[in-house]
Design a protein around this motif. Structure first.
Motif, PDB file in Angstrom:
ATOM      1  N   LYS A   1       0.817  -1.208   0.000  1.00 45.37           N
ATOM      2  CA  LYS A   1       0.000   0.000   0.000  1.00 45.37           C
ATOM      3  C   LYS A   1       0.851   1.259   0.000  1.00 45.37           C
ATOM      4  CE  LYS A   1      -3.686   2.325   2.603  1.00 45.37           C
ATOM      5  NZ  LYS A   1      -4.637   2.201   3.744  1.00 45.37           N
ATOM      6  N   TYR A   2       1.928   1.240   0.801  1.00 44.74           N
ATOM      7  CA  TYR A   2       2.745   2.444   0.943  1.00 44.74           C
ATOM      8  C   TYR A   2       4.035   2.386   0.129  1.00 44.74           C
ATOM      9  CZ  TYR A   2      -0.517   3.488   4.693  1.00 44.74           C
ATOM     10  OH  TYR A   2      -1.660   3.747   5.420  1.00 44.74           O
ATOM     11  N   ASN A   3       4.207   1.308  -0.657  1.00 45.46           N
ATOM     12  CA  ASN A   3       5.360   1.184  -1.549  1.00 45.46           C
ATOM     13  C   ASN A   3       6.675   1.301  -0.779  1.00 45.46           C
ATOM     14  OD1 ASN A   3       6.495   0.807  -4.132  1.00 45.46           O
ATOM     15  ND2 ASN A   3       6.835   3.014  -4.341  1.00 45.46           N
ATOM     16  N   ILE A   4       6.797   0.491   0.268  1.00 39.97           N
ATOM     17  CA  ILE A   4       7.977   0.537   1.139  1.00 39.97           C
ATOM     18  C   ILE A   4       8.535  -0.864   1.336  1.00 39.97           C
ATOM     19  CG2 ILE A   4       7.292   2.598   2.438  1.00 39.97           C
ATOM     20  CD1 ILE A   4       6.172   0.692   4.599  1.00 39.97           C
ATOM     21  N   TYR A   5       9.819  -0.901   1.708  1.00 48.33           N
ATOM     22  CA  TYR A   5      10.371  -2.098   2.322  1.00 48.33           C
ATOM     23  C   TYR A   5      10.060  -2.000   3.809  1.00 48.33           C
ATOM     24  CZ  TYR A   5      12.981  -3.507  -1.832  1.00 48.33           C
ATOM     25  OH  TYR A   5      13.330  -3.935  -3.088  1.00 48.33           O
ATOM     26  N   LEU A   6       9.347  -2.983   4.326  1.00 46.63           N
ATOM     27  CA  LEU A   6       8.899  -2.959   5.714  1.00 46.63           C
ATOM     28  C   LEU A   6       9.602  -4.050   6.504  1.00 46.63           C
ATOM     29  CD1 LEU A   6       7.060  -2.068   8.027  1.00 46.63           C
ATOM     30  CD2 LEU A   6       5.234  -3.467   7.029  1.00 46.63           C
ATOM     31  N   ILE A   7      10.425  -3.630   7.468  1.00 43.91           N
ATOM     32  CA  ILE A   7      11.020  -4.584   8.404  1.00 43.91           C
ATOM     33  C   ILE A   7      10.032  -4.691   9.549  1.00 43.91           C
ATOM     34  CG2 ILE A   7      12.925  -5.050   9.990  1.00 43.91           C
ATOM     35  CD1 ILE A   7      13.504  -2.893   6.941  1.00 43.91           C
ATOM     36  N   GLY A   8       9.280  -5.781   9.558  1.00 46.36           N
ATOM     37  CA  GLY A   8       8.142  -5.906  10.465  1.00 46.36           C
ATOM     38  C   GLY A   8       8.525  -6.320  11.863  1.00 46.36           C
ATOM     39  N   GLY A   9       9.529  -5.635  12.444  1.00 51.13           N
ATOM     40  CA  GLY A   9       9.971  -5.966  13.796  1.00 51.13           C
ATOM     41  C   GLY A   9      10.402  -7.414  13.858  1.00 51.13           C
ATOM     42  N   SER A  10       9.919  -8.138  14.861  1.00 44.08           N
ATOM     43  CA  SER A  10      10.087  -9.592  14.878  1.00 44.08           C
ATOM     44  C   SER A  10       8.855 -10.198  15.533  1.00 44.08           C
ATOM     45  CB  SER A  10      11.370 -10.011  15.608  1.00 44.08           C
ATOM     46  OG  SER A  10      11.234  -9.904  17.016  1.00 44.08           O
ATOM     47  N   HIS A  11       8.665 -11.485  15.273  1.00 42.56           N
ATOM     48  CA  HIS A  11       7.457 -12.167  15.730  1.00 42.56           C
ATOM     49  C   HIS A  11       7.804 -13.600  16.087  1.00 42.56           C
ATOM     50  CE1 HIS A  11       3.279 -13.406  15.941  1.00 42.56           C
ATOM     51  NE2 HIS A  11       3.500 -14.328  15.024  1.00 42.56           N
ATOM     52  N   PRO A  12       7.395 -14.089  17.277  1.00 39.35           N
ATOM     53  CA  PRO A  12       7.621 -15.491  17.626  1.00 39.35           C
ATOM     54  C   PRO A  12       6.777 -16.403  16.737  1.00 39.35           C
ATOM     55  CG  PRO A  12       7.124 -14.159  19.580  1.00 39.35           C
ATOM     56  CD  PRO A  12       6.781 -13.333  18.382  1.00 39.35           C
ATOM     57  N   ASN A  13       7.418 -17.413  16.172  1.00 42.87           N
ATOM     58  CA  ASN A  13       6.698 -18.307  15.269  1.00 42.87           C
ATOM     59  C   ASN A  13       7.256 -19.717  15.376  1.00 42.87           C
ATOM     60  OD1 ASN A  13       8.573 -18.589  12.481  1.00 42.87           O
ATOM     61  ND2 ASN A  13       9.002 -16.798  13.751  1.00 42.87           N
ATOM     62  N   LEU A  14       6.393 -20.695  15.130  1.00 46.83           N
ATOM     63  CA  LEU A  14       6.753 -22.107  15.252  1.00 46.83           C
ATOM     64  C   LEU A  14       7.084 -22.705  13.888  1.00 46.83           C
ATOM     65  CD1 LEU A  14       3.994 -23.284  17.744  1.00 46.83           C
ATOM     66  CD2 LEU A  14       6.445 -23.159  18.231  1.00 46.83           C
ATOM     67  N   ARG A  15       8.185 -23.454  13.847  1.00 52.81           N
ATOM     68  CA  ARG A  15       8.541 -24.228  12.671  1.00 52.81           C
ATOM     69  C   ARG A  15       9.057 -25.576  13.149  1.00 52.81           C
ATOM     70  NH1 ARG A  15      11.345 -19.482  11.418  1.00 52.81           N
ATOM     71  NH2 ARG A  15      13.336 -20.562  11.193  1.00 52.81           N
ATOM     72  N   ASN A  16       8.430 -26.645  12.701  1.00 48.56           N
ATOM     73  CA  ASN A  16       8.796 -27.987  13.152  1.00 48.56           C
ATOM     74  C   ASN A  16       8.774 -28.087  14.678  1.00 48.56           C
ATOM     75  OD1 ASN A  16       9.302 -28.832  10.459  1.00 48.56           O
ATOM     76  ND2 ASN A  16      11.331 -27.887  10.550  1.00 48.56           N
ATOM     77  N   SER A  17       7.756 -27.454  15.259  1.00 54.51           N
ATOM     78  CA  SER A  17       7.511 -27.466  16.711  1.00 54.51           C
ATOM     79  C   SER A  17       8.552 -26.682  17.498  1.00 54.51           C
ATOM     80  CB  SER A  17       7.442 -28.913  17.250  1.00 54.51           C
ATOM     81  OG  SER A  17       6.393 -29.628  16.618  1.00 54.51           O
ATOM     82  N   LEU A  18       9.446 -25.966  16.835  1.00 57.05           N
ATOM     83  CA  LEU A  18      10.437 -25.144  17.507  1.00 57.05           C
ATOM     84  C   LEU A  18      10.044 -23.674  17.381  1.00 57.05           C
ATOM     85  CD1 LEU A  18      13.739 -26.858  16.284  1.00 57.05           C
ATOM     86  CD2 LEU A  18      12.523 -27.224  18.452  1.00 57.05           C
ATOM     87  N   LEU A  19      10.278 -22.916  18.443  1.00 55.56           N
ATOM     88  CA  LEU A  19       9.901 -21.502  18.478  1.00 55.56           C
ATOM     89  C   LEU A  19      11.092 -20.629  18.103  1.00 55.56           C
ATOM     90  CD1 LEU A  19       7.620 -19.455  19.301  1.00 55.56           C
ATOM     91  CD2 LEU A  19       8.760 -19.335  21.532  1.00 55.56           C
ATOM     92  N   TYR A  20      10.916 -19.799  17.075  1.00 48.27           N
ATOM     93  CA  TYR A  20      11.960 -18.887  16.635  1.00 48.27           C
ATOM     94  C   TYR A  20      11.493 -17.433  16.798  1.00 48.27           C
ATOM     95  CZ  TYR A  20      14.151 -22.952  14.444  1.00 48.27           C
ATOM     96  OH  TYR A  20      14.734 -24.171  14.215  1.00 48.27           O
ATOM     97  N   ASN A  21      12.445 -16.576  17.063  1.00 47.37           N
ATOM     98  CA  ASN A  21      12.199 -15.129  17.071  1.00 47.37           C
ATOM     99  C   ASN A  21      12.695 -14.627  15.713  1.00 47.37           C
ATOM    100  OD1 ASN A  21      11.950 -12.410  17.535  1.00 47.37           O
ATOM    101  ND2 ASN A  21      13.317 -12.348  19.310  1.00 47.37           N
ATOM    102  N   THR A  22      11.758 -14.304  14.841  1.00 45.69           N
ATOM    103  CA  THR A  22      12.094 -14.042  13.440  1.00 45.69           C
ATOM    104  C   THR A  22      11.683 -12.638  13.028  1.00 45.69           C
ATOM    105  OG1 THR A  22      11.705 -16.382  12.947  1.00 45.69           O
ATOM    106  CG2 THR A  22      11.802 -14.868  11.078  1.00 45.69           C
ATOM    107  N   SER A  23      12.596 -11.968  12.338  1.00 46.87           N
ATOM    108  CA  SER A  23      12.262 -10.687  11.725  1.00 46.87           C
ATOM    109  C   SER A  23      11.867 -10.950  10.274  1.00 46.87           C
ATOM    110  CB  SER A  23      13.455  -9.730  11.772  1.00 46.87           C
ATOM    111  OG  SER A  23      13.103  -8.481  11.202  1.00 46.87           O
TER     112      SER A  23
END
Length: 292
Positions: free
Chosen positions: A84-106
């Motif tokens: 919408k705003y035509n930007i590169y957005l670094i969306g902070g970071s968000h805890p997320n699960l991959r293969n039952s493991l929790l990562y802090n991912t930007s």
């Protein structure tokens, strides 16, 4: 090429539902977009605001993992706003699960809504002991329309080897989304960010969460955003292109010039990025007894 960076000092406050979170994010991104930036960055784990309405009393590890349920909505929202705003957005970071493991991912989103990611590589004691997160193991350099950029999440900026690696690979800007609860923690990230800018002749943009949440370990936040430069004649006097006010909800904006950066790496008063004596680093430290 001049590049405009907007770093959002995101105010954590209690909310009642996803819609409250989304409304605040939309407001902050709309405000940032009015300045026509090329990059917008949000802080580390700013999505922890969602814990306001999740059950954190009985099992904080389970509560953090339940945030993964909001990952699709988070990704859709960030991609929509980047387009919408035509930007590169670094969306902070968000805890997320991959293969039952929790990562802090930007997650980074392009103006077309394309998705890129960088896991946090070094975990704090809190992340290991309280949240039981897993560590990332790979660095990325993203070639964008506005230079080559990397993302080092908070604690990762305190390890000089990571910044040196991405800068030797060609990074022009390092983004540091951060979240710290006290002045000492904030200053560790802030001072290390500036050190990395100087020793690698690179621009470093960092930002922090501010405010508070009624959640264990997230009660208080301390920090501000800054956009930092090498310390030499072509740059601002103190090597600070822009800096926010501590613990205030605001957006910090600065223009950085990639052409000046490239010239300074060759013609600077010192050129630490290229002066590294690689052969010395292969030698073991000579331990010498100097006891009386």
């Amino acid at each position: 090429m001049k590049v405009r960076i907007a770093a959002v000092q995101y105010l954590l406050r209690s909310i009642s539902n996803w819609e409250d979170f989304e409304n605040q994010v939309r407001f902050m991104l709309k405000a940032a977009a009015e300045y026509k930036p090329n990059f917008v960055m949000l802080p580390e784990i700013f999505t922890s605001q969602l814990l306001s309405f999740l059950d954190t009393e009985n099992n904080i590890r389970a509560a953090i993992r339940s945030m993964h349920d909001y990952t699709p909505r988070y990704l859709d929202l960030m991609a929509e706003l980047a387009k919408k705003y035509n930007i590169y957005l670094i969306g902070g970071s968000h805890p997320n699960l991959r293969n039952s493991l929790l990562y802090n991912t930007s997650f980074m989103f392009s103006p077309k809504g394309d998705l890129f990611s960088q896991d946090k590589i070094h975990r704090t004691r809190w992340e290991k002991d309280k949240w039981d997160t897993s560590a990332g193991d790979k660095l990325h350099l993203f070639q964008t329309d506005y230079g080559a950029v990397s993302i080092l999440i908070c604690y990762d900026i305190e390890f000089p080897e990571l910044s040196r690696q991405v800068c030797e690979a060609g990074a022009d800007i390092i983004f540091v989304p951060s979240s710290t609860d006290d002045r000492q923690g904030f200053l560790r990230v802030r001072y290390c960010s500036h050190a990395r800018a100087i020793e690698n002749q690179v621009y470093v943009a960092m930002t922090s969460t501010v405010g508070n949440l009624p959640v264990e370990g997230l009660g208080m936040h301390y920090g501000c955003a800054s956009i930092l430069t090498p310390s030499d004649f072509p740059f601002s006097r103190d090597g600070i292109a822009a800096e926010g006010e501590i613990n205030m909800e605001q957006i910090v904006i600065a223009d950085v010039d990639l052409n000046i950066l490239a010239q300074n790496r060759i013609n600077g008063t010192t050129i630490p990025l290229y002066d590294k004596r690689r052969e010395i680093y292969q030698n073991p430290v000579d331990i010498v007894s100097a006891h009386c």
